[in-house]
Design a protein around this motif. Structure first.
Motif, PDB file in Angstrom:
ATOM      1  N   GLY A  13       0.815  -1.201   0.000  1.00  0.00           N
ATOM      2  CA  GLY A  13       0.000   0.000   0.000  1.00  0.00           C
ATOM      3  C   GLY A  13       0.847   1.250   0.000  1.00  0.00           C
ATOM      4  N   TRP A  14       0.241   2.364  -0.370  1.00  0.00           N
ATOM      5  CA  TRP A  14       0.909   3.652  -0.345  1.00  0.00           C
ATOM      6  C   TRP A  14      -0.123   4.761  -0.302  1.00  0.00           C
ATOM      7  CZ3 TRP A  14       0.768   0.622  -4.744  1.00  0.00           C
ATOM      8  CH2 TRP A  14       0.179   1.176  -5.887  1.00  0.00           C
ATOM      9  N   ILE A  15       0.360   5.973  -0.087  1.00  0.00           N
ATOM     10  CA  ILE A  15      -0.512   7.144   0.033  1.00  0.00           C
ATOM     11  C   ILE A  15      -0.135   8.162  -1.023  1.00  0.00           C
ATOM     12  CG2 ILE A  15      -1.258   9.040   1.538  1.00  0.00           C
ATOM     13  CD1 ILE A  15      -0.453   7.177   3.928  1.00  0.00           C
ATOM     14  N   GLU A  16      -1.134   8.582  -1.811  1.00  0.00           N
ATOM     15  CA  GLU A  16      -0.982   9.647  -2.803  1.00  0.00           C
ATOM     16  C   GLU A  16      -1.802  10.835  -2.327  1.00  0.00           C
ATOM     17  OE1 GLU A  16      -2.334   8.234  -6.657  1.00  0.00           O
ATOM     18  OE2 GLU A  16      -1.650   6.220  -6.143  1.00  0.00           O
ATOM     19  N   VAL A  17      -1.231  12.021  -2.359  1.00  0.00           N
ATOM     20  CA  VAL A  17      -1.977  13.229  -1.997  1.00  0.00           C
ATOM     21  C   VAL A  17      -2.016  14.157  -3.204  1.00  0.00           C
ATOM     22  CG1 VAL A  17      -2.080  15.270  -0.509  1.00  0.00           C
ATOM     23  CG2 VAL A  17      -1.406  13.069   0.458  1.00  0.00           C
ATOM     24  N   ARG A 111      -2.223  -1.912   5.411  1.00  0.00           N
ATOM     25  CA  ARG A 111      -3.021  -3.088   5.026  1.00  0.00           C
ATOM     26  C   ARG A 111      -2.784  -3.479   3.562  1.00  0.00           C
ATOM     27  NH1 ARG A 111      -9.169  -1.690   6.902  1.00  0.00           N
ATOM     28  NH2 ARG A 111      -8.811  -1.497   9.139  1.00  0.00           N
ATOM     29  N   GLY A 112      -2.001  -2.681   2.841  1.00  0.00           N
ATOM     30  CA  GLY A 112      -1.740  -2.969   1.433  1.00  0.00           C
ATOM     31  C   GLY A 112      -2.675  -2.228   0.493  1.00  0.00           C
ATOM     32  N   ILE A 113      -3.356  -1.214   0.988  1.00  0.00           N
ATOM     33  CA  ILE A 113      -4.326  -0.464   0.190  1.00  0.00           C
ATOM     34  C   ILE A 113      -3.674   0.789  -0.382  1.00  0.00           C
ATOM     35  CG2 ILE A 113      -6.496   0.847   0.310  1.00  0.00           C
ATOM     36  CD1 ILE A 113      -7.367  -1.125   2.536  1.00  0.00           C
ATOM     37  N   ARG A 114      -3.969   1.051  -1.632  1.00  0.00           N
ATOM     38  CA  ARG A 114      -3.562   2.313  -2.271  1.00  0.00           C
ATOM     39  C   ARG A 114      -4.548   3.378  -1.800  1.00  0.00           C
ATOM     40  NH1 ARG A 114      -4.196   3.608  -8.708  1.00  0.00           N
ATOM     41  NH2 ARG A 114      -3.496   5.767  -8.633  1.00  0.00           N
ATOM     42  N   VAL A 115      -4.049   4.453  -1.217  1.00  0.00           N
ATOM     43  CA  VAL A 115      -4.892   5.516  -0.676  1.00  0.00           C
ATOM     44  C   VAL A 115      -4.641   6.785  -1.492  1.00  0.00           C
ATOM     45  CG1 VAL A 115      -5.500   6.860   1.368  1.00  0.00           C
ATOM     46  CG2 VAL A 115      -4.689   4.498   1.631  1.00  0.00           C
ATOM     47  N   ILE A 116      -5.716   7.333  -2.063  1.00  0.00           N
ATOM     48  CA  ILE A 116      -5.609   8.565  -2.850  1.00  0.00           C
ATOM     49  C   ILE A 116      -6.436   9.630  -2.139  1.00  0.00           C
ATOM     50  CG2 ILE A 116      -5.836   9.627  -5.117  1.00  0.00           C
ATOM     51  CD1 ILE A 116      -6.190   6.737  -6.244  1.00  0.00           C
ATOM     52  N   VAL A 117      -5.767  10.688  -1.695  1.00  0.00           N
ATOM     53  CA  VAL A 117      -6.396  11.745  -0.907  1.00  0.00           C
ATOM     54  C   VAL A 117      -6.323  13.052  -1.688  1.00  0.00           C
ATOM     55  CG1 VAL A 117      -6.310  12.987   1.281  1.00  0.00           C
ATOM     56  CG2 VAL A 117      -5.579  10.605   1.193  1.00  0.00           C
ATOM     57  N   ALA A 118      -7.440  13.778  -1.745  1.00  0.00           N
ATOM     58  CA  ALA A 118      -7.454  15.087  -2.400  1.00  0.00           C
ATOM     59  C   ALA A 118      -7.934  16.130  -1.408  1.00  0.00           C
ATOM     60  CB  ALA A 118      -8.368  15.068  -3.620  1.00  0.00           C
ATOM     61  N   GLY A 119      -7.308  17.316  -1.440  1.00  0.00           N
ATOM     62  CA  GLY A 119      -7.743  18.385  -0.551  1.00  0.00           C
ATOM     63  C   GLY A 119      -6.986  19.676  -0.768  1.00  0.00           C
ATOM     64  N   LEU A 120      -7.552  20.740  -0.207  1.00  0.00           N
ATOM     65  CA  LEU A 120      -6.915  22.053  -0.247  1.00  0.00           C
ATOM     66  C   LEU A 120      -5.705  22.055   0.670  1.00  0.00           C
ATOM     67  CD1 LEU A 120     -10.105  24.291   0.128  1.00  0.00           C
ATOM     68  CD2 LEU A 120      -8.644  24.168  -1.893  1.00  0.00           C
ATOM     69  N   ASP A 121      -4.567  22.492   0.176  1.00  0.00           N
ATOM     70  CA  ASP A 121      -3.393  22.563   1.036  1.00  0.00           C
ATOM     71  C   ASP A 121      -3.382  23.837   1.880  1.00  0.00           C
ATOM     72  OD1 ASP A 121      -2.974  24.052  -1.270  1.00  0.00           O
ATOM     73  OD2 ASP A 121      -0.909  23.408  -1.545  1.00  0.00           O
ATOM     74  N   MET A 122      -4.081  24.894   1.413  1.00  0.00           N
ATOM     75  CA  MET A 122      -4.136  26.160   2.151  1.00  0.00           C
ATOM     76  C   MET A 122      -5.579  26.647   2.235  1.00  0.00           C
ATOM     77  SD  MET A 122      -0.868  28.375   0.777  1.00  0.00           S
ATOM     78  CE  MET A 122      -1.352  28.368  -0.950  1.00  0.00           C
ATOM     79  N   ASP A 123      -5.887  27.346   3.328  1.00  0.00           N
ATOM     80  CA  ASP A 123      -7.206  27.953   3.452  1.00  0.00           C
ATOM     81  C   ASP A 123      -7.217  29.309   2.740  1.00  0.00           C
ATOM     82  OD1 ASP A 123      -5.939  29.798   5.167  1.00  0.00           O
ATOM     83  OD2 ASP A 123      -6.926  29.048   6.963  1.00  0.00           O
TER      84      ASP A 123
END
Length: 189
Positions: A13-17, A111-123
């Motif tokens: 698994g890994w995390i992409e932002v 757990r071996g899941i690919r996690v793709i997260v999207a969001g605003l980096d600044m307010d």
């Protein structure tokens, strides 16, 4: 799309932002990556915070009207319960989640899941937004997207709020926010 090889047949698994200002295409990119994973016959789940009901009550919808079915989440820990038999997890508008979203993403990746997260980096004040700085720190891959400044046409990294009302969180579209470059943003703040 990021593909990480398996080692000895075990899924890793890994995390992409995906981050950037409003109108930079974050949700559009999240939807694109999730659709490609679905084409590859991977099991996907998409989550969004309950607070974000601008376009649709349950679907994740981009500004250009692309959409994908999602599950509404009040508390980030709930994702761990729902994401037990998936290959890829998508999380939209991560800046609105509680700080525990960081450990949730780490547990999913473990757990071996690919996690793709999207969001605003600044307010709208140009400050780091919610749990996004911590998510960026633990990400394996980061994609920073830019909008186009509505004032001068340069790349825009800032979400300029056109109204003085509201606190840090004020849901809105082009009626409330506009993308601006650094120079045009700081001319009026």
């Amino acid at each position: 799309m990021f593909i990480e090889p398996s080692i000895n047949g075990a899924q890793r698994g890994w995390i992409e932002v995906i981050c950037g200002s409003m109108f930079s295409g974050k949700t559009e990119e999240l939807i694109r990556r999730l659709r490609r994973a679905k084409i590859a016959n991977l099991r996907i789940e998409i989550y969004k915070p309950a607070i974000d009901n601008r376009y649709h009550q349950t679907d994740v919808v981009s500004h250009d009207a692309n959409s994908i079915s999602s599950t509404i989440i009040e508390n980030s820990q709930t994702i761990l319960l729902y994401a037990s038999h998936v290959d890829v997890v998508g999380i939209d508008e991560a800046q609105f989640f509680d700080p525990e979203i960081v450990s949730v993403c780490e547990k999913l990746a473990a757990r071996g899941i690919r996690v793709i997260v999207a969001g605003l980096d600044m307010d709208y004040k140009g400050r780091p937004f919610g749990p996004m700085p911590a998510l960026l720190a633990i990400a394996d891959y980061i994609t920073k997207l830019h909008a186009i400044c509505v004032r001068c046409g340069n790349i825009a990294s800032y979400s300029y709020r056109k109204t003085a009302q509201g606190g840090q969180v004020l849901l809105g579209e082009t009626d409330v926010y506009e993308p601006r470059c650094r120079k045009c943003y700081y001319e009026e703040v």
